[in-house]
Design a protein around this motif. Sequence first.
Motif, PDB file in Angstrom:
ATOM      1  N   THR A   1       0.678  -1.115  -0.610  1.00 20.09           N
ATOM      2  CA  THR A   1      -0.229  -0.301   0.066  1.00 20.09           C
ATOM      3  C   THR A   1       1.060   1.109  -0.104  1.00 20.09           C
ATOM      4  OG1 THR A   1      -1.313  -1.022   1.204  1.00 20.09           O
ATOM      5  CG2 THR A   1      -1.782   1.393   1.029  1.00 20.09           C
ATOM      6  N   PHE A   2       1.934   1.258   1.031  1.00 17.19           N
ATOM      7  CA  PHE A   2       3.052   2.274   1.565  1.00 17.19           C
ATOM      8  C   PHE A   2       3.341   2.395  -0.267  1.00 17.19           C
ATOM      9  CE2 PHE A   2       6.988   4.498   1.899  1.00 17.19           C
ATOM     10  CZ  PHE A   2       6.019   5.877   3.029  1.00 17.19           C
ATOM     11  N   SER A   3       3.809   1.632  -0.924  1.00 16.00           N
ATOM     12  CA  SER A   3       5.071   1.979  -2.569  1.00 16.00           C
ATOM     13  C   SER A   3       3.989   1.675  -3.520  1.00 16.00           C
ATOM     14  CB  SER A   3       5.706   0.826  -2.732  1.00 16.00           C
ATOM     15  OG  SER A   3       4.136  -1.047  -3.450  1.00 16.00           O
ATOM     16  N   LEU A   4       2.428   2.019  -3.374  1.00 14.00           N
ATOM     17  CA  LEU A   4       1.387   2.081  -4.626  1.00 14.00           C
ATOM     18  C   LEU A   4       1.434   3.407  -4.495  1.00 14.00           C
ATOM     19  CD1 LEU A   4      -0.269  -0.668  -4.712  1.00 14.00           C
ATOM     20  CD2 LEU A   4       1.422   0.037  -6.194  1.00 14.00           C
ATOM     21  N   LEU A   5       0.515   4.401  -2.773  1.00 17.65           N
ATOM     22  CA  LEU A   5      -0.008   5.416  -2.206  1.00 17.65           C
ATOM     23  C   LEU A   5       1.007   6.941  -2.253  1.00 17.65           C
ATOM     24  CD1 LEU A   5      -2.934   4.324  -0.138  1.00 17.65           C
ATOM     25  CD2 LEU A   5      -2.803   5.029  -2.904  1.00 17.65           C
ATOM     26  N   GLY A   6       1.692   6.367  -1.316  1.00 14.84           N
ATOM     27  CA  GLY A   6       2.972   7.027  -0.921  1.00 14.84           C
ATOM     28  C   GLY A   6       2.628   7.424   0.588  1.00 14.84           C
ATOM     29  N   THR A   7       1.584   6.815   1.670  1.00 20.06           N
ATOM     30  CA  THR A   7       1.349   6.592   2.384  1.00 20.06           C
ATOM     31  C   THR A   7       1.114   5.703   3.477  1.00 20.06           C
ATOM     32  OG1 THR A   7      -0.434   7.989   3.488  1.00 20.06           O
ATOM     33  CG2 THR A   7      -1.189   7.402   1.379  1.00 20.06           C
ATOM     34  N   HIS A   8       0.662   5.618   4.279  1.00 24.48           N
ATOM     35  CA  HIS A   8       0.598   4.764   5.124  1.00 24.48           C
ATOM     36  C   HIS A   8      -0.702   4.824   5.669  1.00 24.48           C
ATOM     37  CE1 HIS A   8       4.132   3.386   6.315  1.00 24.48           C
ATOM     38  NE2 HIS A   8       5.195   4.297   6.039  1.00 24.48           N
ATOM     39  N   LEU A   9      -1.326   2.991   5.850  1.00 29.22           N
ATOM     40  CA  LEU A   9      -2.936   3.360   6.160  1.00 29.22           C
ATOM     41  C   LEU A   9      -2.863   1.796   6.594  1.00 29.22           C
ATOM     42  CD1 LEU A   9      -5.283   3.003   2.851  1.00 29.22           C
ATOM     43  CD2 LEU A   9      -4.885   5.518   4.396  1.00 29.22           C
ATOM     44  N   PRO A  10      -4.014   2.298   7.903  1.00 29.63           N
ATOM     45  CA  PRO A  10      -3.868   1.301   9.159  1.00 29.63           C
ATOM     46  C   PRO A  10      -4.804   0.204   8.577  1.00 29.63           C
ATOM     47  CG  PRO A  10      -5.629   2.987   9.360  1.00 29.63           C
ATOM     48  CD  PRO A  10      -4.219   3.061   8.414  1.00 29.63           C
ATOM     49  N   VAL A  11      -4.250  -1.215   8.365  1.00 29.58           N
ATOM     50  CA  VAL A  11      -4.104  -2.349   8.118  1.00 29.58           C
ATOM     51  C   VAL A  11      -4.663  -3.420   8.611  1.00 29.58           C
ATOM     52  CG1 VAL A  11      -4.016  -4.281   6.304  1.00 29.58           C
ATOM     53  CG2 VAL A  11      -2.738  -2.384   6.667  1.00 29.58           C
ATOM     54  N   GLU A  12      -5.832  -4.372   8.959  1.00 28.79           N
ATOM     55  CA  GLU A  12      -6.466  -5.487   9.696  1.00 28.79           C
ATOM     56  C   GLU A  12      -6.637  -6.060   8.786  1.00 28.79           C
ATOM     57  OE1 GLU A  12      -9.543  -3.432  12.160  1.00 28.79           O
ATOM     58  OE2 GLU A  12      -8.620  -2.525  13.431  1.00 28.79           O
ATOM     59  N   THR A  13      -6.376  -7.445   9.716  1.00 27.85           N
ATOM     60  CA  THR A  13      -6.928  -9.001   8.793  1.00 27.85           C
ATOM     61  C   THR A  13      -8.141  -9.826   9.775  1.00 27.85           C
ATOM     62  OG1 THR A  13      -4.373  -9.190   9.101  1.00 27.85           O
ATOM     63  CG2 THR A  13      -6.357 -11.545   8.785  1.00 27.85           C
ATOM     64  N   THR A  14      -9.088  -9.371   8.402  1.00 28.47           N
ATOM     65  CA  THR A  14     -10.480 -10.075   9.201  1.00 28.47           C
ATOM     66  C   THR A  14     -10.216 -11.674   8.902  1.00 28.47           C
ATOM     67  OG1 THR A  14     -11.243  -9.587   6.473  1.00 28.47           O
ATOM     68  CG2 THR A  14     -10.833  -8.245   7.549  1.00 28.47           C
TER      69      THR A  14
END
Length: 266
Positions: free
Chosen positions: A251-264
């Motif tokens: 995600t960071f490599s694609l957007l250049g920003t960090h997003l919170p990630v959760e496993t479901t």
Amino acid sequence: MNQKNSPIGMIDSGLGGLSLFKHIRQALPNEDIIYFADSKYVPYGDKESDWIVSRTTHLIANLVNHGKCKAIVIACNTMTAVAIETIRAQMNVPLIAIEPAVKPAVTITQSKHIAVLATATTVKGKNLKNLIETYAQDIKVSLVPCIGLAEKIENGKAHTAEVKDYLNNILAPLVEQKVDTIILGCTHYPFVSNTIQDIVGHDIQIIEPSEAVTAQLIRQLNQYHLSSERPNEGSHIIWTSSDPLKVADVTFSLLGTHLPVETTGF
């Protein structure tokens, strides 16, 4: 119950739909978004149709029931091509689906020869066939199944020599055949659009449907009086069926920003 401040749900077989997420986040900054990346099973392009329908229906039901999502954006051309009719019959929330931008491509082509880059399932699907029959009867349409490309991008290889070589091989024939418009028929592909443009040159136009899908989402939210009323910026989270650390890195490599990630669990 007032759903206006409930989140928008987005769903894709993996992280390609983040190309659409960027447009939606920019257009609707005060909306909460839950993005589900089914990265454990990416790509969907080589899966059986029955499996895609079942899996897509299951995941959207969980976004509605567990995520309390007020609207669902299907950010995956393969899901749309295979499952949209079944989902529309079963779900009682606004559904905004993505599809290859054949109609706008037809309006801008000068050579009357366009190409669609997509997964094998999208290329074979009746949804794309119907689009071509409806809007491109007098246009030559080259369908290019990009086997493995979405998976390479999903694995963080978007900007590697491997992907550039792959794209060189599939794009060279299109340049020779005087294609002047290329449709990106998978949401992963905008992440390599600059590489594609460098290969084919700037005389060939590249189009993808993020702007149109975002506009349709806004129309649906307004129509059903579901637009957020909060004054502050919305929150964004990724749910995934896969390894959250790997998903966060890509995600960071694609957007250049960090997003919170959760496993479901679904």
